[in-house]
Design a protein around this motif. Sequence first.
Motif, PDB file in Angstrom:
ATOM      1  N   ALA B 224     115.914  14.012 103.580  1.00 21.82           N
ATOM      2  CA  ALA B 224     115.211  14.662 102.463  1.00 21.82           C
ATOM      3  C   ALA B 224     115.848  14.390 101.109  1.00 21.82           C
ATOM      4  N   GLY B 225     117.152  14.080 101.092  1.00 21.98           N
ATOM      5  CA  GLY B 225     117.768  13.915  99.770  1.00 21.98           C
ATOM      6  C   GLY B 225     119.187  13.422  99.842  1.00 21.98           C
ATOM      7  N   GLU B 226     119.894  13.552  98.724  1.00 24.28           N
ATOM      8  CA  GLU B 226     121.229  12.969  98.574  1.00 24.28           C
ATOM      9  C   GLU B 226     122.301  14.025  98.857  1.00 24.28           C
ATOM     10  N   VAL B 290     124.917  19.140  97.492  1.00 27.77           N
ATOM     11  CA  VAL B 290     123.760  18.256  97.426  1.00 27.77           C
ATOM     12  C   VAL B 290     123.470  17.907  95.962  1.00 27.77           C
ATOM     13  N   SER B 293     119.277  16.795  91.806  1.00 27.78           N
ATOM     14  CA  SER B 293     117.912  16.252  91.773  1.00 27.78           C
ATOM     15  C   SER B 293     117.173  16.413  93.102  1.00 27.78           C
ATOM     16  N   SER B 294     117.913  16.488  94.206  1.00 26.97           N
ATOM     17  CA  SER B 294     117.205  16.591  95.479  1.00 26.97           C
ATOM     18  C   SER B 294     117.461  17.910  96.203  1.00 26.97           C
ATOM     19  N   ASP B 296     116.140  20.926  95.927  1.00 26.51           N
ATOM     20  CA  ASP B 296     114.950  21.658  96.387  1.00 26.51           C
ATOM     21  C   ASP B 296     114.382  21.041  97.661  1.00 26.51           C
ATOM     22  N   ALA B 297     114.321  19.714  97.679  1.00 28.57           N
ATOM     23  CA  ALA B 297     113.774  19.022  98.851  1.00 28.57           C
ATOM     24  C   ALA B 297     114.664  19.226 100.078  1.00 28.57           C
ATOM     25  N   VAL B 298     115.984  19.166  99.867  1.00 28.24           N
ATOM     26  CA  VAL B 298     116.910  19.347 100.988  1.00 28.24           C
ATOM     27  C   VAL B 298     116.804  20.777 101.526  1.00 28.24           C
TER      28      VAL B 298
END
Lengths: 349, 349
Positions: B224-226, B290, B293-294, B296-298
């Motif tokens: 999902a993200g970084e 995390v 930028s990512s 919320d997605a994570v």
Amino acid sequence: MIDKEFALSCPLPVTHHKTVVLGHGSGGRLTSQLIHDLFLPAFDNPTLRKLDDQAVLEMDGARIAFTTDSFVVTPLFFPGGDIGKLAVYGTVNDLAMSGAKPLYLSAAFIMEEGFSIEELTQVTHSMAEAARTAGVAIVTGDTKVVNRGSADKLFITTSGVGLVPAGLSISASNAKPGDVIILSGSIGDHGMAVFSTREGLEFESAIMSDTAPLYALVHAMTQAGEVHVLRDPTRGGLATSLCEISSTSNAGIEVYANSIPVREDVKGACEILGLDPLFVANEGKLVAMVAESSADAVLAAMRRVREGRDSVVIGHVVAEHPAMALLKTEIGGSRILDLPFSEQLPRIC
Amino acid sequence: MIDKEFALSCPLPVTHHKTVVLGHGSGGRLTSQLIHDLFLPAFDNPTLRKLDDQAVLEMDGARIAFTTDSFVVTPLFFPGGDIGKLAVYGTVNDLAMSGAKPLYLSAAFIMEEGFSIEELTQVTHSMAEAARTAGVAIVTGDTKVVNRGSADKLFITTSGVGLVPAGLSISASNAKPGDVIILSGSIGDHGMAVFSTREGLEFESAIMSDTAPLYALVHAMTQAGEVHVLRDPTRGGLATSLCEISSTSNAGIEVYANSIPVREDVKGACEILGLDPLFVANEGKLVAMVAESSADAVLAAMRRVREGRDSVVIGHVVAEHPAMALLKTEIGGSRILDLPFSEQLPRIC
């Protein structure tokens, strides 16, 4: 008491034991029962089923050897070594017995509250030196402490990973009739060194543990010829390794008693104590089954490496009596080698 | 007695201790001293120096994660789990915290003579079930038995290997100012479950250990993200993990007390016993740093996985006060989080 003769011919399933006995850790028949009746059915998978001293795993194209051993030897220090050296070389050797080049180790320490920091420091430095000698790095670890009386000073569990070169396939299941059986040197040194230190026995000369890393020897062997089986005969000694190999390979094994080197002092100590050196632990020796066509070349290569300078041919793999290992004696007799039922020397590694 | 305040500001080097104390296994300051004063200098290598819970190794082109842990928990069985489940999930989770997919485990058993075969069977089956749940195979092992009184029933050391996907680089040294700190659920459950069972404490509801495998959660997060940092806050609890990350990354950490979920029964039990849930062990939770930028997605991805359904943002990595972790309290105060000096709950895992 279980009658020994009865047990040998008809071993009780592990579930008939209500509690763990020392023999369950002997590397002999009771350990084998524990593995076959409990661990194998529960954890069942093709790699474990091979019952090698290490797993060889295909991981993203790489052939990774992976192994683990706990060390509970007492005393912690003995002539020729200590628990730290043993913990490094023991795991390095289990990797090497697959032909793998040992690369990285983990070390997990379980310590008893009150254990001496000075002794811990000595053991740690000994491990570091052994790792340098064996060319491996200790890259991860763990430390646990239990309250006084809940452990005996120090237990060390090392695991290791190494790389198996392409084309090599060495396993206890690969012995083939015609193979020549080579032993890399004298047997029984480690077990008698630890046991005589523990019991305060004094012999004319101090018996030294043979603990040593064996990858250089293995590398020389695999370069020189076709090696089918490699085992380091630790707990349970040479006889146990031969039994396991004959059983796993379903092959007959014949070795000649007068060809198996035992140092005079070890032989003497064993006689006094009523022990059979064939069943006494080694920590720097290996037994190999080698294709007949390359046996001379492999033997010559072994003798050029320090850890293999006393290598000798001790017997052959035969087509007769599959799954049975026989010791041929000087006077022309034959003795069936069988797994020891229980523990002749507890806490030897 | 060493004065605690003095020790916190000026820890004694390990060489000033003559013997091992329970705190050397706490995962706190004394463990850290043992590692920094003894193990790191002796075994020194770049991988070990990272002080992650696993080593990531380049082996013939494959990225192999490798880890080990000994388990000495008492009692062996507790609400929500047992030593076997813990030994499998603990090692699986240490692999997962590098982003690795856990694949293979080793298991080394140290047993006390007289330990019940029935309990050993229960533990073995529990390990087998846990391995199936976590999608790993137990491929190699070892069994040692020590005489009665030389160990407490059963210790298990598991090691594990897994594959780190290309491109992933997750380490306690990767926290960056701006990172969002996410916690996957409530804290303190495991420690209080074991402790209250051991002490025979009864609370209104039985507190259950949270022991669970976390790779599915980690996989969802990295897709999902970084993700920069992952830690499972076991021994020493969430506070210890945050201290270690802030120190290893040389980054400031700020977390908000009122955002950290603690179950009411755990909170109550901790209050009665004078324990701080921030320092109590978890076995099925993770804390992550995390990229903003990512985040919320994570977070959304975490909440879709069972082990992460209660995930919450608990704070941020900041540019101020590098190497220091601060807890912001409800009334606007700040408390410096520091490694616990010694052991608040011995033998919790």
